[in-house]
Write a protein that holds these residues in place. Structure first.
Motif, PDB file in Angstrom:
ATOM      1  N   ARG A 174       0.848  -1.207   0.000  1.00 13.90           N
ATOM      2  CA  ARG A 174       0.000   0.000   0.000  1.00 13.90           C
ATOM      3  C   ARG A 174       0.876   1.246   0.000  1.00 13.90           C
ATOM      4  O   ARG A 174       1.878   1.311   0.715  1.00 13.90           O
ATOM      5  CB  ARG A 174      -0.937   0.007   1.213  1.00 13.90           C
ATOM      6  N   GLN A 175       0.483   2.216  -0.816  1.00 18.35           N
ATOM      7  CA  GLN A 175       1.257   3.450  -0.964  1.00 18.35           C
ATOM      8  C   GLN A 175       0.447   4.646  -0.467  1.00 18.35           C
ATOM      9  O   GLN A 175      -0.783   4.627  -0.483  1.00 18.35           O
ATOM     10  CB  GLN A 175       1.603   3.690  -2.441  1.00 18.35           C
ATOM     11  N   SER A 176       1.196   5.671  -0.043  1.00 19.96           N
ATOM     12  CA  SER A 176       0.558   6.940   0.311  1.00 19.96           C
ATOM     13  C   SER A 176       1.477   8.048  -0.174  1.00 19.96           C
ATOM     14  O   SER A 176       2.627   8.137   0.272  1.00 19.96           O
ATOM     15  CB  SER A 176       0.385   6.988   1.833  1.00 19.96           C
ATOM     16  N   ASN A 177       1.013   8.833  -1.104  1.00 18.19           N
ATOM     17  CA  ASN A 177       1.816   9.917  -1.699  1.00 18.19           C
ATOM     18  C   ASN A 177       3.180   9.427  -2.186  1.00 18.19           C
ATOM     19  O   ASN A 177       4.205  10.047  -1.922  1.00 18.19           O
ATOM     20  CB  ASN A 177       2.024  11.063  -0.700  1.00 18.19           C
ATOM     21  N   GLY A 178       3.174   8.277  -2.847  1.00 18.59           N
ATOM     22  CA  GLY A 178       4.407   7.793  -3.487  1.00 18.59           C
ATOM     23  C   GLY A 178       5.374   7.083  -2.562  1.00 18.59           C
ATOM     24  O   GLY A 178       6.450   6.649  -3.001  1.00 18.59           O
ATOM     25  N   THR A 179       5.043   6.954  -1.288  1.00 22.09           N
ATOM     26  CA  THR A 179       5.914   6.186  -0.374  1.00 22.09           C
ATOM     27  C   THR A 179       5.043   5.135   0.321  1.00 22.09           C
ATOM     28  O   THR A 179       3.813   5.270   0.356  1.00 22.09           O
ATOM     29  CB  THR A 179       6.562   7.087   0.713  1.00 22.09           C
ATOM     30  N   PRO A 180       5.684   4.100   0.910  1.00 22.68           N
ATOM     31  CA  PRO A 180       4.863   3.079   1.554  1.00 22.68           C
ATOM     32  C   PRO A 180       3.986   3.685   2.653  1.00 22.68           C
ATOM     33  O   PRO A 180       4.461   4.485   3.465  1.00 22.68           O
ATOM     34  CB  PRO A 180       5.889   2.108   2.147  1.00 22.68           C
ATOM     35  N   TYR A 181       2.721   3.307   2.639  1.00 26.78           N
ATOM     36  CA  TYR A 181       1.766   3.706   3.684  1.00 26.78           C
ATOM     37  C   TYR A 181       2.233   3.113   5.011  1.00 26.78           C
ATOM     38  O   TYR A 181       2.665   1.962   5.062  1.00 26.78           O
ATOM     39  CB  TYR A 181       0.388   3.162   3.302  1.00 26.78           C
ATOM     40  N   LEU A 182       2.178   3.897   6.069  1.00 21.92           N
ATOM     41  CA  LEU A 182       2.530   3.397   7.399  1.00 21.92           C
ATOM     42  C   LEU A 182       1.292   3.383   8.277  1.00 21.92           C
ATOM     43  O   LEU A 182       0.547   4.377   8.344  1.00 21.92           O
ATOM     44  CB  LEU A 182       3.590   4.285   8.060  1.00 21.92           C
ATOM     45  N   THR A 183       1.070   2.266   8.978  1.00 17.87           N
ATOM     46  CA  THR A 183      -0.075   2.179   9.896  1.00 17.87           C
ATOM     47  C   THR A 183       0.223   2.989  11.164  1.00 17.87           C
ATOM     48  O   THR A 183       1.354   3.444  11.375  1.00 17.87           O
ATOM     49  CB  THR A 183      -0.333   0.714  10.313  1.00 17.87           C
ATOM     50  N   ASP A 184      -0.784   3.089  12.032  1.00 12.99           N
ATOM     51  CA  ASP A 184      -0.585   3.769  13.318  1.00 12.99           C
ATOM     52  C   ASP A 184       0.488   3.067  14.145  1.00 12.99           C
ATOM     53  O   ASP A 184       1.031   3.637  15.096  1.00 12.99           O
ATOM     54  CB  ASP A 184      -1.897   3.771  14.128  1.00 12.99           C
TER      55      ASP A 184
END
Ligand SMILES: O=C(CO)[C@H](O)[C@H](O)COP(=O)(O)O
Length: 223
Positions: free
Chosen positions: A156-166
């Motif tokens: 999963r990505q977020s703004n071009g970098t890996p999405y990080l969970t809480d």
């Protein structure tokens, strides 16, 4: 008709004065929180435990009193959404990335109420990619092990970098074709070193609230 609003608000009927309530994450539970906020203003008294930073922030905005998870032994009731619900009320969750805290809180709850608009109701789980939370260390190896279970993981990505969970972890969204044996898959995935948990919530939902002909209906788990 806003089905999310109908089911989200209906779930609040299960809340009684004095309860400790697990607060789920997502756009359906959003409506539960708005209604709960209104009921608190009208005199209801509860303490909430949020399943995510996003929900914590919304609860604070709505002045829903919160209590630390470490300060309670048991939660009376949790209301949460789902990405898919099968005919046995097994779920896929984690579209919003909160699956680990959501599962911990659901497991600690005497009653787990799921709010799901009709688009979430399926015969067999698996059209929605199953979220799997993974520790970043060695994630490329963890991914290979997931593939061996016939999953197609996508980081999963977020703004071009890996999405990080809480929790500071990655999520692999995994396509498994049909998930015909959800209990076995849940255990197999969680046996892989590096997997924190996955979005299969099997045998956990006590009641699913969905909509039929514009009216809320209640599906109870067969025990
Ligand atoms: O599991 C979740 C978050 O991790 C959500 O409950 C799930 O993604 C459903 O969200 P929504 O109500 O926005 O459709």
């Amino acid at each position: 008709m806003n089905a999310k609003k109908i089911v989200g608000e209906k779930a609040v009927d299960f809340i009684q004065d004095g309860m400790i309530v697990g607060l789920g994450t997502g756009s359906t539970v959003y409506y539960s929180l708005l209604k709960l906020g209104r009921q608190l203003e009208a005199g209801l008294s509860i303490q909430g435990i949020p399943t995510s930073v996003q929900t914590k922030e919304l609860a604070e905005k709505l002045r829903i009193p919160l209590i630390g998870f470490e300060d309670v032994n048991e939660i009376d009731l949790t209301i949460d959404g789902a990405d898919e619900v099968d005919r046995n009320l097994n779920l896929i969750k984690g579209g919003g990335g909160a699956l680990v805290r959501e599962k911990i809180i659901a497991k600690a709850s005497k009653r787990f109420i799921v709010v799901a608009d009709p688009s979430k109701m399926v015969n067999t789980l698996g059209a929605f990619p199953l979220p799997v939370e993974v520790v970043p260390f060695g994630a490329q190896l963890t991914e290979k092990h997931i593939k061996k279970l016939n999953g197609e993981p996508r980081l999963r990505q977020s703004n071009g970098t890996p999405y990080l969970t809480d929790n500071g972890n990655y999520i692999f969204d995994c396509t498994f074709l049909d998930i015909t044996k959800p209990f076995e898959l849940e255990i197999a995935l969680n046996s892989i070193p590096g997997v924190v948990d996955n979005g299969l919530f099997n045998g956990m939902a006590d009641v699913v609230i969905t909509v039929d002909n514009g009216e809320p209906i209640f599906l109870d788990r067969k025990r």
